[in-house]
Design a protein around this motif. Sequence first.
Motif, mmCIF file in Angstrom:
data_model
loop_
_atom_site.group_PDB
_atom_site.id
_atom_site.type_symbol
_atom_site.label_atom_id
_atom_site.label_comp_id
_atom_site.label_asym_id
_atom_site.label_seq_id
_atom_site.Cartn_x
_atom_site.Cartn_y
_atom_site.Cartn_z
ATOM 1 N N LEU A 31 -49.012 -2.138 -1.056
ATOM 2 C CA LEU A 31 -49.656 -2.287 0.327
ATOM 3 C C LEU A 31 -50.636 -0.993 0.388
ATOM 4 O O LEU A 31 -51.374 -0.739 1.358
ATOM 5 C CB LEU A 31 -48.768 -2.403 1.372
ATOM 6 N N VAL A 64 -54.353 -1.535 1.160
ATOM 7 C CA VAL A 64 -54.405 -2.807 2.150
ATOM 8 C C VAL A 64 -54.828 -2.269 3.461
ATOM 9 O O VAL A 64 -54.088 -1.350 3.911
ATOM 10 C CB VAL A 64 -53.170 -3.759 2.145
ATOM 11 N N GLU A 65 -55.972 -2.666 3.898
ATOM 12 C CA GLU A 65 -56.151 -2.370 5.430
ATOM 13 C C GLU A 65 -55.180 -2.736 6.404
ATOM 14 O O GLU A 65 -55.130 -3.994 6.367
ATOM 15 C CB GLU A 65 -57.666 -2.678 5.840
ATOM 16 N N PRO A 91 -51.568 -10.079 2.659
ATOM 17 C CA PRO A 91 -51.115 -8.869 2.542
ATOM 18 C C PRO A 91 -51.587 -7.831 3.879
ATOM 19 O O PRO A 91 -50.796 -7.010 4.147
ATOM 20 C CB PRO A 91 -52.281 -8.208 1.589
ATOM 21 N N ARG A 92 -52.477 -8.222 4.855
ATOM 22 C CA ARG A 92 -52.840 -7.453 5.978
ATOM 23 C C ARG A 92 -51.565 -7.881 6.973
ATOM 24 O O ARG A 92 -51.277 -6.692 7.605
ATOM 25 C CB ARG A 92 -54.057 -8.202 6.288
ATOM 26 N N LYS A 98 -48.862 -5.714 5.869
ATOM 27 C CA LYS A 98 -49.189 -4.180 5.908
ATOM 28 C C LYS A 98 -48.776 -3.845 7.227
ATOM 29 O O LYS A 98 -48.096 -2.734 7.514
ATOM 30 C CB LYS A 98 -50.658 -3.938 5.464
#
Length: 328
Positions: free
Chosen positions: A98, A101-102, A176-177, A180
């Motif tokens: 991560l 990742v933003e 992923p966001r 994260k």
Amino acid sequence: MVEATTSLGIEILHAYWAHQLAPSSTTPLPQDIEKTLLAGLRLNVLETVRYLHHQRPSFAQFEAWILECNDGALPEASLDRLRRALAGETVGAEVGKLDDVEGLSADDLAHWHEHGYVILRNAISPEAAERAELAIYDFLGMAREDPESWYSPSLGPSIWVPLLRHPALVANRQSPRIHKAHAQLWGREDLWVTIDQGGLNPPERQNWPFPGPHLHWDATLAEPHHLELQGILYLADVAEDQGAFSCVPGFHRTLKEWLKSVPADQPISDHARRTLTMKPIAAHRGDMIIWHHLLPHGSSPNRAQRPRVAQYMSLRPTRYAYTEAWKN
């Protein structure tokens, strides 16, 4: 006698199965371990409990049912991650690294600490959100552009939609966001995403009054109070008057003192509904609202022109602090 081996290789699964079938003569798993176990096997909690209590399967039948729920197989990498986590090993994020990742910005995190909720903008793409939105309409036998179809008997007197494993909803759980942002709030990456359902809240009309849920908590209010997160993913734009998710911002910081003001002869939830005012949270297609589970929250009546369509999900670490006593 506990079986030495299982087809899935998850030894603790036998203890869970045994306790569900004979709760008075067996020891339950810790709550956090049980939730990790079911999320790691991609099972919905209520669905699993109902199956075990109604069908009372053998352990082999239970494992076979788990595979059936997962299209016949679970990836070995996912099972290995679950085995290692249950054994106390440190595991990384389910969706990979991560670092790049933003996630939530500094302003987002400040808002979270102050208000107890945050909007993760663009948690998924608008296209991914629309695919899940259309899957919910299709599951209910409704047409997105046909208002009369929104009140189909398939919805019933509820805004919950028991669609669990459509590929569009499954894909959203792997954003992923989303992972994260939850890792930032938990301060760790060994998270497990729940297999939760969807929701459709159509505009109120004479023969379809808003059924709730009204202001409530899904958590024990007994002390000590601990962190846990809940989340709702908007699959289409939602205005404040469109049945939006609603909460009492900042209440996680004042709950302890507020509880002292509740009259001894009144149920806490009843007193809360009489004295607290929720704020509806508007957001766009693909945005996710994450909130502290100690915030009073609920849905709201839809007085707009289109349904609110959503997907629920939560992410929790393998082990976390919780209070067993129930007070609500």
